[in-house]
Design an enzyme around this catalytic site. Sequence first.
Site, PDB file in Angstrom:
ATOM      1  N   CYS A   1      31.272 158.553  52.658  1.00 19.75           N
ATOM      2  CA  CYS A   1      31.609 157.884  53.930  1.00 19.75           C
ATOM      3  C   CYS A   1      31.520 158.797  55.138  1.00 19.75           C
ATOM      4  O   CYS A   1      31.194 158.352  56.228  1.00 19.75           O
ATOM      5  CB  CYS A   1      32.943 157.159  53.953  1.00 19.75           C
ATOM      6  SG  CYS A   1      34.148 157.456  52.753  1.00 19.75           S
TER       7      CYS A   1
ATOM      8  N   VAL B   1      29.941 157.600  58.563  1.00 19.39           N
ATOM      9  CA  VAL B   1      30.718 157.388  59.787  1.00 19.39           C
ATOM     10  C   VAL B   1      30.098 158.165  60.953  1.00 19.39           C
ATOM     11  O   VAL B   1      30.014 157.652  62.068  1.00 19.39           O
ATOM     12  CB  VAL B   1      32.205 157.783  59.585  1.00 19.39           C
ATOM     13  CG1 VAL B   1      32.962 157.719  60.906  1.00 19.39           C
ATOM     14  CG2 VAL B   1      32.865 156.864  58.564  1.00 19.39           C
TER      15      VAL B   1
END
Lengths: 471, 479
Positions: free
Chosen positions: A117, A121
Amino acid sequence: MSSLAQVADWINTEEYQQKNFERKDLVINPAKACQPLGAMLCALGIEGCLPFVHGSQGCAAYFRNNLSRHYREPISAVSDSMTEDAAVFGGQNNLIEGLQNAYTLYKPKMMAIFTSCMAEVIGDDLKAFVDNARLKGSIPQDFPVALANTPSFKGSHITGYDNMLKGLLESLAAPRQHAPHSKLYVVPGFDPYPGNLREYKRLLQSLGVSFTLLPDYSDVVDSPNNGEFQIYPGGTSFKEMKEALNAAGYLFLQSYSTAATRKYVKNVQKIPTETVHMPIGISATDKFLAKISEMTGKQIPEEIEAERGRAVDSALDAHPYFHGKKFALFGDPDILLGVTSFLLEMGGIPVHIVSTNGSTAFQKEMEQVLNSSPYGEKASVYIGKDLWHLRSLLLTDPVDMLIGDSHGKYAARDAGIPLVRIGFPINDRVNLHRYPIIGYQGAINLISMIANTFLDEKDRLSDDSHFELLR
Amino acid sequence: MSKVDLLKKTVEEVLSVYPEKAQKNRSKHIAIKEDGCATCAVKSNAKSVPGVMTARGCAFAGSKGVVYGPIKDMIHLSHGPVGCGYYSWSTRRNLAEGTIGVDNFVPFQFTSDFQENDIVYGGDKKLERILREIVELFPNAKGISIQSECPVGLIGDDIESVARRLSKELNLPVVPVRCEGFRGISQSLGHHIANDSIRDHLLGKGNQSEPGPYDIGLIGDYNIGGDAWATKKLLEEIGLNVKNIWTGDATLEMIQGGNKVRLNLIHCYRSMNYIAGHMEEAYGVPWMEVNFFGPTKIKESIIKIAERFDQTIQDKAQKVIEKYDALMAKVIETYRPRLEGKKVMLYVGGLRPRHIVGAYEDLGMEVIGTGYEFAHKDDYERTMSYISEGTLIYDDVTGYEFEEFVKHLKPDLIGAGIKEKYVFEKMGLPFRQMHSWDYSGPYHGYEGFPIFARDMDMAINSPVWNLIKKPRKNKDVIL
């Protein structure tokens, strides 16, 4: 604050269940992992492929741990160890250096890069980074690399498997030619059982089908012990990977873990594509074999017909131990569809079906399966619910057995019922991943596991006067 | 060539495969114990080389997985996407007493399961709702910790302010923990961040009753496979009262009252020295390091501990040592002949790469290589007195190096983690997971040593090893 005993009783009540089902944001004991775990498993299925996590090293450690605990096998994968500076400046330097180190040290034939992630992000551009890595010489210009974006905040491990598989095709397969070769490409989907993959191959071979299983991690997550460690013990050959878009056709054995890949193969590449339910149980196996026959013109041989007959015989022998028994199930959508249809054909009654990563499309499809049998009338399908919801269901509307992965052992224990372990992960029992649950042989295995568990329970719980030799 | 020189040459050969930059980096993390060197110049606590198989985890693993996870009557929310909490769900074997779901929340995975919307719009509102839901559904939860995952820090959520407000509203401690995985270079910073958040939000609060004369705290024992219970039993036998355990089988009360003891015994120095040091500075609670692996070190520790107390405790300690000396001698009598001279290589986490050495030596075994995943300089300083000259030391060893070192050093047993286990078992080498005790344990205290001895014997001497096929010679074919 109430007393412990009061609360212990209260959490088993319908009142609590209602409260429990009212929660909208808190998730408790979900039966789903995140995308990159599925991507890693998928990537392990290509020969000589080193999975490469672009992101935090902790993620890579978690995926490797969890896969190793399920398979009791080494899981070789690397990460480029992004830390705070990479969060600020992007992870390009990590990727460039990481590719060079991994390439030099572990000598893979190819790498499959996917994201955790952190990289998602901050919006790292994987493709540009890899191009720059080639320019800088950290990997050769022609070194095969497959890419996939696998954000953990979308979908689950099955989505990650799907995205990686699509990434492998997009990145590595040569363009489709006018005269495709005659091979059938068979995609198992996120299947935690090397035993299943082996069984698919055996069945396809016995029909005389020319096929490629894509991906095939059976030899990677179930490698022989001969006193030597091999970092790349098998997988779909790179040649077959390269020719994947020249397949005569594709057969998908799971839907929900292959949605994006199927769309790509069927709609973008215009390759003849069929999908069947995971062949769990006798009827689903019939449909699977019929579909292969239909696609390839191959006949089902005598030996497989005989195998079917033995499976039916086994079902008949065991039907008294299934008939009218109530079941709760949880897990990934494709496995659930298969196990449910198997239970229905045995005269078992599914009652609670929970799929944390199930979609509304899955719910509809499951309801169709349930509607096809009078034994399916009592069932309710819960999507997006977790094992704490399931616990409430088990306590207020009891069943005889829970079917799902090892995480179900707590809810099963609280409900006082046995858990038959099917799915991922199974990290508290040995060897179950080695037994196929698909095909006729798999049906026999499932029948044995479930019926014998009931019989063990009966013996264990019988008092002296009801403890009998014969069952 | 001397043994040390030979080993140096081996290390050089192994590292020669790396690209230049990585080679330069890695060579600083590997050393050979020579007489008189304090840390033998092992570089540690530095970034891992990208692209290698490091066994290291992240700050989240250090905070949620190690420090907070075992506090049983608090709810630890894995705040962010679903994975981090899922992978660390019940995998460290922190045993805890209590009713699951009522006053024991250890075997749970509470997560905010971030979706794309939460990333785009922020997760603070959702966090508020989650905290309220927790209190609704688990009225006996004594507190909540918010364990941040990578995205939380990257999108700029203000969990501190949510925690502050909701702590008031819900009338219970809500601890924001900034343990995002990208912080630091291993689990280690996660330990530190967790310690600091305990210091700032929990320690010295709640019931602050004055300690009795024999009240002590056991710090850095996570009750893996029941370790802390074995240690507690032993300490109680010498007359001490283990008031708090940090954090194995711990309650919030034990954490809040951590400062109200006469002495803190610290087991895992790496993960909890920060808070032990703080309790000394701020509350005047002294602390000492102890080692409860194997009879020799247990005995040393008991004597050292008893010296801090009066004659009653010292007399009892003497009796306990005498009682168990006899029992342990029997264990050694059974297993030593089966294990004498066997060589061991270790690669573990916080304290075990040094603390277990004595237990192996009690069994006549020799540790020839050891290393840490996330140690600092002070860990390596503490290691040197445990190991003998010529021991290979490797910091944050890569999968490749470990395999090569093992091929050269040919140990009889390897003790490391799950990621290493099956690599070496495929090579036909006995292995024990030394993070999780390979689903066995406890290994601490007098209760643990017989189990440890049995397990090491089982790993090395199992007849199953004989089944691995040696290369076959062709004989005359008869058919």
